[in-house]
Scaffold this active site. Structure first.
Site, PDB file in Angstrom:
ATOM      1  N   SER A  47       0.951  -1.202  -0.213  1.00 47.75           N
ATOM      2  CA  SER A  47       0.058  -0.022   0.002  1.00 47.75           C
ATOM      3  C   SER A  47       0.892   1.357   0.073  1.00 47.75           C
ATOM      4  O   SER A  47       0.227   2.338  -0.282  1.00 47.75           O
ATOM      5  CB  SER A  47      -1.030  -0.041   1.292  1.00 47.75           C
ATOM      6  OG  SER A  47      -0.065  -0.131   2.381  1.00 47.75           O
ATOM      7  N   GLU A 184      -9.310  -9.477   3.320  1.00 48.26           N
ATOM      8  CA  GLU A 184      -9.710  -8.084   2.982  1.00 48.26           C
ATOM      9  C   GLU A 184     -11.124  -7.943   2.524  1.00 48.26           C
ATOM     10  O   GLU A 184     -11.691  -8.756   1.461  1.00 48.26           O
ATOM     11  CB  GLU A 184      -8.552  -7.429   2.108  1.00 48.26           C
ATOM     12  CG  GLU A 184      -8.892  -6.034   1.661  1.00 48.26           C
ATOM     13  CD  GLU A 184      -7.963  -5.181   1.368  1.00 48.26           C
ATOM     14  OE1 GLU A 184      -6.632  -5.755   1.215  1.00 48.26           O
ATOM     15  OE2 GLU A 184      -8.011  -4.099   0.709  1.00 48.26           O
TER      16      GLU A 184
HETATM   17  O1  KIV Z   1      -0.370  -3.530   1.508  1.00 51.08           O
HETATM   18  C1  KIV Z   1      -0.983  -3.353   2.589  1.00 51.08           C
HETATM   19  O2  KIV Z   1      -0.856  -2.552   3.474  1.00 51.08           O
HETATM   20  C2  KIV Z   1      -1.882  -4.486   2.816  1.00 51.08           C
HETATM   21  C3  KIV Z   1      -2.784  -4.396   4.118  1.00 51.08           C
HETATM   22  C4  KIV Z   1      -3.876  -3.472   3.865  1.00 51.08           C
HETATM   23  C5  KIV Z   1      -3.390  -5.738   4.437  1.00 51.08           C
HETATM   24  O3  KIV Z   1      -2.049  -5.522   2.257  1.00 51.08           O
END
Ligand code: KIV
Length: 270
Positions: A47, A184
């Site tokens: 993310s 998720e």
């Molecule tokens: O990339 C990320 O931060 C994630 C989480 C939101 C689970 O995969």
């Protein structure tokens, strides 16, 4: 709160515990330092592509980006288990590629394990990494790396067909030897059924308190980001507002020569 280093076994043993596991994302040393005393797991999530780099999705995050931020988070000893995401394109093609890149992440960052997205389709790859001593966290339900290819960011578990696939994916990941997995954006009853049907902890994000633990993107829950906030995010602070006010005060004081005042100046030796 404890200062003893948590291990992958501690996380596995927390399955069904009275207290759910606490996980948050961190991409930098200062934030990891603030989170560490409160978390069981810290995830260096891909993310970061959207949160730090302004990318439209996680699809173009690179292995080098993950390694750089993994190193920033592991630069100090942490009591939490540190997991680094395998970015899109670094593991899907074949299990040897996945092993090479997972080893690179583990060796260069010293993290405790890696996370990758996928269910049945990734089971052989997960098994290969685990056989080679790489702890793997899975990720099912909404999978951001493939969401665009699958028509968008959609809640999972709404149809019988989806529920069947999610349960098969969860079982496949467990059988492959993953120590835990993220669920998720999935309907509560389905997340509960999945959680009850596996012997490893499930970590929910938008998947209800029925999971064995919770994860959020830290910048989301601190209210640091402008723009769309997913429904599942609870904001525990409004740092965007606080930062904006602080920066406005600084700008006003610089422009009016109020800052820096005497207390912030170096003096001659007396
Ligand atoms: O990339 C990320 O931060 C994630 C989480 C939101 C689970 O995969």
């Amino acid at each position: 709160m404890s200062t003893a280093k948590k291990t992958i076994s501690d996380i596995k043993n927390a399955k069904g515990a009275a207290q759910p596991l606490v996980c948050l994302t961190a991409y930098t040393d200062p934030l990891a330092t603030l989170l560490d005393p409160h978390c069981d797991l810290i995830l260096v999530g891909d993310s970061l592509g959207m949160v730090l780099y302004g990318l439209p999705s996680t699809e173009n995050v690179t292995l080098d980006m993950m390694i750089a931020h993994g190193k920033a988070v592991t630069c100090k000893p942490r009591q939490a288990v540190i997991i680094v995401d395998m970015p899109c394109g670094s593991y899907e093609a074949h299990k040897e590629l996945a092993l090479r890149n997972a080893r690179r992440i583990m060796d260069t960052t010293g993290c405790d394990g890696v996370k990758l997205e996928g269910g049945k389709n990734m089971a052989a790859t997960i098994a290969h990494l685990v056989e080679n001593n790489i702890p793997v966290m899975g990720h099912i339900g909404l999978m951001p790396q493939s969401a665009n290819k699958e028509g968008g960011y959609m809640v999972k578990g709404k149809t019988d067909e989806e529920i069947k696939r999610l349960l098969e994916d969860a079982k496949a990941i467990e059988d492959a030897g993953a120590f835990s997995f993220v669920i998720e954006a999935t309907i509560e009853d389905v997340a509960r059924t999945i959680t009850q049907s596996v012997s490893i902890p499930t970590i929910g994000i938008g998947a209800s308190a029925a999971c064995d633990g919770q994860v959020l993107v830290t910048e989301d829950m601190l209210g640091m980001l402008t723009g769309h906030t997913p429904k599942f995010v609870k904001k525990y602070a409004d740092l965007a507002e606080e930062i904006s006010c602080a920066v406005e005060s600084y700008a006003n004081e610089v422009r009016s020569r109020k800052f820096p005042s005497g207390e912030y100046l170096y003096g001659m030796k007396k």
